[in-house]
Design an enzyme around this catalytic site. Structure first.
Site, mmCIF file in Angstrom:
data_model
loop_
_atom_site.group_PDB
_atom_site.id
_atom_site.type_symbol
_atom_site.label_atom_id
_atom_site.label_comp_id
_atom_site.label_asym_id
_atom_site.label_seq_id
_atom_site.Cartn_x
_atom_site.Cartn_y
_atom_site.Cartn_z
ATOM 1 N N THR A 132 -24.626 7.820 29.785
ATOM 2 C CA THR A 132 -24.034 9.074 29.480
ATOM 3 C C THR A 132 -24.782 10.525 30.264
ATOM 4 O O THR A 132 -25.829 10.275 30.429
ATOM 5 C CB THR A 132 -24.133 9.246 27.932
ATOM 6 N N ASP A 133 -23.940 11.468 30.370
ATOM 7 C CA ASP A 133 -24.524 12.714 30.958
ATOM 8 C C ASP A 133 -25.539 13.395 30.105
ATOM 9 O O ASP A 133 -26.218 14.179 30.364
ATOM 10 C CB ASP A 133 -23.230 13.662 31.351
ATOM 11 N N GLU A 134 -25.384 13.073 28.817
ATOM 12 C CA GLU A 134 -26.179 13.751 27.811
ATOM 13 C C GLU A 134 -27.769 13.336 27.847
ATOM 14 O O GLU A 134 -28.520 14.447 27.390
ATOM 15 C CB GLU A 134 -25.928 13.154 26.248
ATOM 16 N N TYR A 158 -29.714 10.304 19.785
ATOM 17 C CA TYR A 158 -28.846 9.480 20.645
ATOM 18 C C TYR A 158 -29.262 9.645 22.211
ATOM 19 O O TYR A 158 -29.351 8.815 22.674
ATOM 20 C CB TYR A 158 -27.332 9.854 20.542
ATOM 21 N N LYS A 162 -30.522 6.768 24.901
ATOM 22 C CA LYS A 162 -29.914 6.465 25.921
ATOM 23 C C LYS A 162 -30.729 6.517 27.199
ATOM 24 O O LYS A 162 -30.787 5.622 27.924
ATOM 25 C CB LYS A 162 -28.477 7.257 26.158
HETATM 26 P P1 NAD Z 1 -18.250 2.918 20.526
HETATM 27 O O1 NAD Z 1 -19.316 3.252 19.579
HETATM 28 O O2 NAD Z 1 -16.987 3.184 20.207
HETATM 29 O O3 NAD Z 1 -18.746 1.310 20.788
HETATM 30 C C1 NAD Z 1 -19.817 0.682 20.884
HETATM 31 C C2 NAD Z 1 -19.495 -0.846 20.597
HETATM 32 O O4 NAD Z 1 -20.815 -1.312 20.745
HETATM 33 C C3 NAD Z 1 -18.932 -1.197 19.168
HETATM 34 O O5 NAD Z 1 -17.920 -2.137 19.454
HETATM 35 C C4 NAD Z 1 -20.116 -1.706 18.419
HETATM 36 O O6 NAD Z 1 -19.572 -2.808 17.538
HETATM 37 C C5 NAD Z 1 -20.745 -2.537 19.680
HETATM 38 N N1 NAD Z 1 -22.359 -2.667 19.287
HETATM 39 C C6 NAD Z 1 -23.087 -1.752 18.671
HETATM 40 N N2 NAD Z 1 -24.447 -2.180 18.624
HETATM 41 C C7 NAD Z 1 -24.259 -3.321 19.113
HETATM 42 C C8 NAD Z 1 -25.106 -4.335 19.218
HETATM 43 N N3 NAD Z 1 -26.558 -4.447 18.833
HETATM 44 N N4 NAD Z 1 -25.019 -5.576 19.814
HETATM 45 C C9 NAD Z 1 -23.524 -5.650 20.367
HETATM 46 N N5 NAD Z 1 -22.493 -4.951 20.215
HETATM 47 C C10 NAD Z 1 -23.080 -3.670 19.475
HETATM 48 O O7 NAD Z 1 -19.017 3.677 21.982
HETATM 49 P P2 NAD Z 1 -18.169 4.294 23.148
HETATM 50 O O8 NAD Z 1 -17.992 5.569 22.972
HETATM 51 O O9 NAD Z 1 -17.128 2.999 23.525
HETATM 52 O O10 NAD Z 1 -19.374 4.038 24.169
HETATM 53 C C11 NAD Z 1 -19.743 2.807 25.011
HETATM 54 C C12 NAD Z 1 -20.836 2.943 25.846
HETATM 55 O O11 NAD Z 1 -20.429 4.367 26.585
HETATM 56 C C13 NAD Z 1 -22.003 3.726 25.074
HETATM 57 O O12 NAD Z 1 -23.095 2.799 25.649
HETATM 58 C C14 NAD Z 1 -22.255 5.002 25.463
HETATM 59 O O13 NAD Z 1 -23.359 5.511 25.241
HETATM 60 C C15 NAD Z 1 -21.608 5.262 26.704
HETATM 61 N N6 NAD Z 1 -20.743 6.444 26.802
HETATM 62 C C16 NAD Z 1 -19.856 6.991 25.891
HETATM 63 C C17 NAD Z 1 -19.271 8.209 26.233
HETATM 64 C C18 NAD Z 1 -17.985 8.563 25.499
HETATM 65 O O14 NAD Z 1 -17.588 9.819 25.634
HETATM 66 N N7 NAD Z 1 -17.743 7.852 24.320
HETATM 67 C C19 NAD Z 1 -19.488 8.903 27.279
HETATM 68 C C20 NAD Z 1 -20.469 8.304 28.182
HETATM 69 C C21 NAD Z 1 -20.940 7.154 28.258
HETATM 70 P P1 TYD Z 2 -18.255 14.485 20.038
HETATM 71 O O1 TYD Z 2 -16.801 14.237 20.225
HETATM 72 O O2 TYD Z 2 -19.063 14.174 18.963
HETATM 73 O O3 TYD Z 2 -19.254 14.193 21.434
HETATM 74 P P2 TYD Z 2 -20.627 14.665 21.941
HETATM 75 O O4 TYD Z 2 -21.414 15.240 20.745
HETATM 76 O O5 TYD Z 2 -21.313 13.254 22.455
HETATM 77 O O6 TYD Z 2 -20.213 15.685 23.121
HETATM 78 O O7 TYD Z 2 -18.445 16.136 20.091
HETATM 79 C C1 TYD Z 2 -17.834 16.996 21.098
HETATM 80 C C2 TYD Z 2 -18.040 18.347 20.895
HETATM 81 O O8 TYD Z 2 -17.410 18.810 19.791
HETATM 82 C C3 TYD Z 2 -19.582 18.717 20.608
HETATM 83 O O9 TYD Z 2 -20.103 19.949 21.231
HETATM 84 C C4 TYD Z 2 -19.518 18.655 19.163
HETATM 85 C C5 TYD Z 2 -18.344 19.574 18.864
HETATM 86 N N1 TYD Z 2 -17.627 18.901 17.406
HETATM 87 C C6 TYD Z 2 -17.155 19.720 16.720
HETATM 88 O O10 TYD Z 2 -17.002 20.976 16.786
HETATM 89 N N2 TYD Z 2 -16.533 19.265 15.297
HETATM 90 C C7 TYD Z 2 -16.558 18.243 15.151
HETATM 91 O O11 TYD Z 2 -15.885 17.712 13.909
HETATM 92 C C8 TYD Z 2 -16.984 17.093 15.926
HETATM 93 C C9 TYD Z 2 -17.066 15.766 15.477
HETATM 94 C C10 TYD Z 2 -17.638 17.584 17.091
#
Ligand code: NAD
Ligand code: TYD
Length: 353
Positions: A132-134, A158, A162
């Site tokens: 992630t960019d975070e 988080y 990561k």
């Molecule tokens: P998500 O929480 O929707 O899905 C995570 C999945 O991993 C789930 O299906 C969960 O059951 C599985 N999981 C959790 N712990 C596990 C373990 N110990 N063993 C096997 N499976 C396990 O997350 P997401 O949003 O789909 O993100 C996927 C990846 O992409 C993550 O690594 C996250 O850090 C990264 N990412 C997410 C975003 C975003 O905006 N959602 C952006 C950049 C990077």
């Molecule tokens: P989120 O979807 O949780 O992603 P991330 O924290 O990984 O960026 O949140 C996106 C942005 O929206 C973040 O700045 C937090 C804000 N946010 C709210 O303002 N209200 C909400 O209920 C949630 C879940 C997030």
């Protein structure tokens, strides 16, 4: 064959669906099915012999090694993680366990498997870590977007977990020569997004007549990318990325949260008006800010474009419209994940984990 971890989650399930739609190579999908993992996401693959689902933990060294060996896996794409910042603030332990210890054990199993490969199979093997960019921390308004050279400054449990996993992946390349690739992507949105994250939560709450909670002043900036564009970037990096390199992935789509929420409200006003003449924006409610809330993320995806020719296919306008339509057309999916019916089914099907 490739091994995808976390392929029942939001991005992982989109990746598996797209992978099988755009090619013929089979996938083993290893997922623990935490609250965020949902087999309903993969319903469209029922009967497709190229997809094999295995419920399990990336921290289970023996299971992972067995899956790699039995299936002569040629690449691992690691999505598995705890992914929600707010949950990491309330309870960081699971994040340390899966994102750090889990990635470490996964890397150990992969190292043992890859170490025993020979010739072309060894040279062609890849471990792609999805991050992630975070990990880069927070930007001020006038700062340039994150490049791959930006120093790591994670601010939440988080992002710290990561960041630790990224460092382990890097170390396994430098120390053991493991052929790794890392992608650092901005905020995703699209189908199958669990309604605890901003965009699906706002759509769900709007339709349910509930408040739309905005943390703090709502002026925090995120850089949004449609999930299928993230998936196409991962496929491209896996195909042609330089071993040991990291690639930032983003859609050049910075937007303050409040603007995102107003955009969602306007699309819903058009597609599914409330019925009482009031706009959905009337449901917007300012609530207490998230502790340690990062002010701004912005991704410079120039390296990925220059080196590998990747560009996103969707604009924010086209992607967000598709997303709202998907949630309107899939209200049962949302009802199931929010009602607990899905969790009950998983417990019945697999036994309580
Ligand atoms: P998500 O929480 O929707 O899905 C995570 C999945 O991993 C789930 O299906 C969960 O059951 C599985 N999981 C959790 N712990 C596990 C373990 N110990 N063993 C096997 N499976 C396990 O997350 P997401 O949003 O789909 O993100 C996927 C990846 O992409 C993550 O690594 C996250 O850090 C990264 N990412 C997410 C975003 C975003 O905006 N959602 C952006 C950049 C990077
Ligand atoms: P989120 O979807 O949780 O992603 P991330 O924290 O990984 O960026 O949140 C996106 C942005 O929206 C973040 O700045 C937090 C804000 N946010 C709210 O303002 N209200 C909400 O209920 C949630 C879940 C997030």
């Amino acid at each position: 064959m490739i091994l995808v971890t976390g392929g029942a989650g939001f991005i992982g399930s989109n990746f598996v669906i797209d992978w099988l739609a755009t090619g013929s190579e089979p996938v083993i999908n290893l997922d623990k099915l935490t609250y965020a993992g949902n087999l309903e996401n993969l319903k469209g693959l029922e009967g497709d012999s190229r997809h094999r689902f295995v419920r399990g933990d990336i921290a289970d060294y023996d299971l992972v090694l067995r899956l790699l060996r039995e299936n002569q896996v040629r690449a691992v794409v690691n999505f598995a993680a705890e992914s929600h910042v707010d949950r990491s603030i309330h309870g960081p332990e699971d994040f340390i366990q899966t994102n750090i210890v889990g990635t470490f054990r996964l890397l150990e199993a992969v190292r043992a498997y890859w170490g025993a490969l020979e010739g072309d199979a060894k040279a062609a093997f890849r471990f792609l870590h999805v991050s992630t960019d975070e990990v880069y921390g927070s930007l001020d308004k006038a700062d340039p977007a994150f490049t791959e050279q930006h120093r790591y400054e994670p601010n939440s449990p988080y992002s710290a977990s990561k960041a630790a996993s990224d460092h382990l992946v890097r170390a396994y390349h430098h120390t053991y020569g493991l052929p790794v690739l890392t992608t650092n992507c901005s905020n995703n949105y699209g189908p199958y997004h669990f309604p605890e994250k901003l965009i699906p939560l706002v759509i769900h709450n709007a339709l349910a007549g509930k408040p739309l909670p905005i943390y703090g002043d709502g002026q925090q900036i995120r850089d949004w990318l449609y999930v299928q564009d993230h998936c196409s970037a991962i496929r491209r990096v896996l195909e042609a990325g330089r071993v040991g390199e990291t690639y930032n992935v983003g859609g050049w789509n910075e937007m303050p949260n409040l603007e995102v929420v107003h955009t969602l409200c306007a699309i819903l006003d058009e597609l599914r008006p409330r019925g009482d003449e009031l706009p959905y924006a009337a449901q917007i409610t300012f609530v207490a800010d998230r502790p340690g809330h990062d002010r701004r993320y912005a991704i410079d995806a120039g390296k990925l474009e220059r080196e590998l020719g990747w560009k996103p296919a969707e604009t924010f306008e086209s992607g967000i419209r598709k997303t709202v339509r998907w949630y309107l057309d899939n209200s049962q999916w949302v009802a199931n994940v929010t009602s607990g019916a899905y969790r009950e089914w998983v417990d019945r099907q697999y036994g309580v984990a």
